[in-house]
Design a protein around this motif. Structure first.
Motif, short mmCIF file in Angstrom:
data_model
loop_
_atom_site.label_atom_id
_atom_site.label_comp_id
_atom_site.label_asym_id
_atom_site.label_seq_id
_atom_site.Cartn_x
_atom_site.Cartn_y
_atom_site.Cartn_z
N SER A 47 0.79 -1.06 -0.28
CA SER A 47 0.38 -0.05 0.23
C SER A 47 0.83 1.73 0.22
N LEU A 76 -6.92 4.31 -2.07
CA LEU A 76 -6.85 3.02 -1.68
C LEU A 76 -8.06 2.44 -1.80
N GLN A 79 -8.76 0.38 -5.04
CA GLN A 79 -7.71 -0.60 -5.25
C GLN A 79 -7.24 -1.24 -4.57
N ASN A 80 -9.05 -1.76 -4.20
CA ASN A 80 -9.06 -2.80 -2.47
C ASN A 80 -8.60 -4.17 -4.04
N LEU A 83 -4.92 -4.34 -3.92
CA LEU A 83 -4.02 -4.74 -2.94
C LEU A 83 -4.24 -5.38 -2.30
#
Length: 113
Positions: A47, A76, A79-80, A83
């Motif tokens: 991350s 973020l 972009q879960n 990630l």
């Protein structure tokens, strides 16, 4: 007086450290704690938000992350899925991560708070 025959000592196969360390981790039941630590390190790496992370918690395949910045959390959250994929890729490449531990394994879901 009867002579005893000498006891013959057989050679055993020498084990490398690569073989011994995972055996030691499993025998001492350290894999759950070590895996959790490795998951948190993979979060930091994937991350890039280690400086914004307040709390980390992992249970049942869910990684809970508490962030101190709503802007970073929002960024973020888009972009879960990526990630989760990146974290699992980092874990699969990690030699210290015990992949077959039923208690703590790969991340299935990322929950940002």
């Amino acid at each position: 007086m009867e002579k005893k025959s000498p006891v013959r000592i057989t050679r055993k196969r020498a084990l490398s450290m690569e073989e011994l360390v995972p055996m030691y981790i499993k025998s001492m039941k350290l894999s759950a704690g070590l895996n959790t630590h490795r998951i948190f390190a993979a979060w930091d790496e994937a991350s890039g938000a280690a400086q914004y992370t307040l709390k980390r918690f992992f249970r049942d395949g869910k990684l809970y992350i508490t962030l101190n910045s709503s802007v970073v959390r929002n960024h973020l959250s888009f972009q879960n899925a990526e990630l989760v994929e990146r974290i699992n890729h980092i874990l699969s490449m990690d030699e210290l991560f015990v992949k077959d531990d039923p208690r703590v394994s790969f991340v299935r879901e990322l929950i940002l708070k």
